[in-house]
Design a protein around this motif. Structure first.
Motif, PDB file in Angstrom:
ATOM      1  N   GLN A  56       1.959   1.913  -0.574  1.00 14.03           N
ATOM      2  CA  GLN A  56       2.951   1.916  -1.642  1.00 14.03           C
ATOM      3  C   GLN A  56       2.526   0.862  -2.644  1.00 14.03           C
ATOM      4  OE1 GLN A  56       5.271   3.799  -2.397  1.00 14.03           O
ATOM      5  NE2 GLN A  56       5.494   4.999  -0.550  1.00 14.03           N
ATOM      6  N   ASP A  60       1.434   3.691  -8.154  1.00 15.84           N
ATOM      7  CA  ASP A  60       2.075   4.991  -7.964  1.00 15.84           C
ATOM      8  C   ASP A  60       3.077   5.307  -9.075  1.00 15.84           C
ATOM      9  OD1 ASP A  60       0.706   5.663  -5.721  1.00 15.84           O
ATOM     10  OD2 ASP A  60       2.140   4.751  -4.350  1.00 15.84           O
ATOM     11  N   LYS A 189       0.673   8.384   3.375  1.00 20.07           N
ATOM     12  CA  LYS A 189       1.614   7.553   2.610  1.00 20.07           C
ATOM     13  C   LYS A 189       2.813   7.114   3.466  1.00 20.07           C
ATOM     14  CE  LYS A 189      -0.144   7.655  -1.637  1.00 20.07           C
ATOM     15  NZ  LYS A 189      -0.317   6.448  -2.468  1.00 20.07           N
ATOM     16  N   GLU A 236       4.365  11.676  -4.595  1.00 16.26           N
ATOM     17  CA  GLU A 236       3.259  10.879  -4.022  1.00 16.26           C
ATOM     18  C   GLU A 236       2.302  11.759  -3.229  1.00 16.26           C
ATOM     19  OE1 GLU A 236       5.275   6.458  -3.474  1.00 16.26           O
ATOM     20  OE2 GLU A 236       4.952   7.714  -1.717  1.00 16.26           O
TER      21      GLU A 236
END
Ligand SMILES: [Zn+2]
Length: 294
Positions: A56, A60, A189, A236
């Motif tokens: 993270q 992003d 992720k 994502e």
């Protein structure tokens, strides 16, 4: 379970969930905010330690600039929620395997898995290419479900499921490579892990350690949570899938074909946006086009 759409869809129908009671929407948003607020109370050192090496970052926030207007605020709340969940819980490899195995048993109880299916050689080759380039510590396993529904989804433990309906719906292996990359992205992720942690944080399973409790969590994974913040996970996974499929040698110009087909039947409204697990296909297509342009 994290899939490509809001829920399993029937061919020629909209991929978005129908709006349900506002109370359900408010409940989902409430839990996202509670967990995010808890995250804000943790010390920075704890947060950095817990999220070290996990995928993270502010890079992003590409997502903020290409999707829906509501995605910006959701993105930032989601980052706080992620940090909070990582601080509160740790999942061992064994726990993840237990949940994945329990969920797999659920899936095979309700669906027929196939050994022979349309375009098998090309599908398996595409899966191998994606796996090879993912360079992940997760052992991915591909399962084909006999169903006219058009869907792909994945579950903790590396299980990726595609329906025969989806295999008929795609026009190229480029599209499939992007879809498989998207599902791998949910693992890389940490979306699946955090979904389990969220259930642990908001249910009586808090502190669960036994296989029985994890089996219950595996069942809950199919039905709980559809806060708009979770749409950030889909963006994502799309971004990750785009990069992985591109790196694997597939044509980026065909990755958005899937969303182009879906958005033809898409209805857009704030109520649908707030109550959906997935972003609008048109917004996802726009993001992919932005990644191509960059
Ligand atoms: Zn997804």
């Amino acid at each position: 379970m994290l899939g490509l759409f809001s829920k399993i869809i029937q061919p020629k129908k909209s991929c978005q969930t129908k709006p349900t009671l506002p109370v359900k929407i408010l409940k989902n948003i409430f839990w996202g905010l509670v967990i995010a607020t808890l995250g804000m109370t943790k010390s920075n050192s704890q947060t950095e330690k817990a999220s070290h090496g996990q995928a993270q970052s502010n890079s992003d926030n590409n997502i903020v600039n290409c999707g829906h207007l509501l995605d910006g605020p959701s993105f930032y709340i989601k980052q706080l929620e992620n940090k909070s969940l990582d601080n509160m819980f740790t999942l061992t490899k064994l726990q993840k395997q237990q949940i994945g195995k329990a969920n797999y048993k659920q899936v095979i109880k309700k669906n027929k898995l196939l050994n022979e299916f349309q375009n098998k050689t090309n599908v398996l080759q595409t899966f191998e290419n994606i796996k090879k380039n993912a360079k992940s510590s997760t052992q991915f396993k591909l399962h084909i479900i006999a169903s006219k529904d058009i869907n792909a989804f994945t579950m903790i433990g590396g299980h990726i499921y595609l329906t025969t309906g989806l295999l008929s719906y795609i026009d190229s292996m480029d599209e499939l490579a992007f879809i498989l990359g998207h599902e791998v992205g949910h693992h890389e992720k940490l979306h699946l892990e955090r979904k389990v942690k969220k259930i642990m944080a908001t249910s009586t399973f808090f502190g669960a350690t036994g296989a029985e409790e994890f089996a219950k969590i595996a069942i809950d994974l199919n039905s709980k949570f559809s806060a708009p913040f979770d749409q950030i996970n889909e963006y994502e996974a799309d971004e990750y899938g785009f990069e992985l499929a591109k790196k694997s040698g597939y044509d980026v110009n065909n990755f958005a074909d899937f969303f182009k087909k879906l958005e033809k039947n898409e209805k857009r409204s704030i109520l649908i946006k707030l109550n959906s697990t997935h972003p609008f296909s048109s917004d996802r297509r726009k993001c992919l086009e932005k990644y191509i342009a960059n």
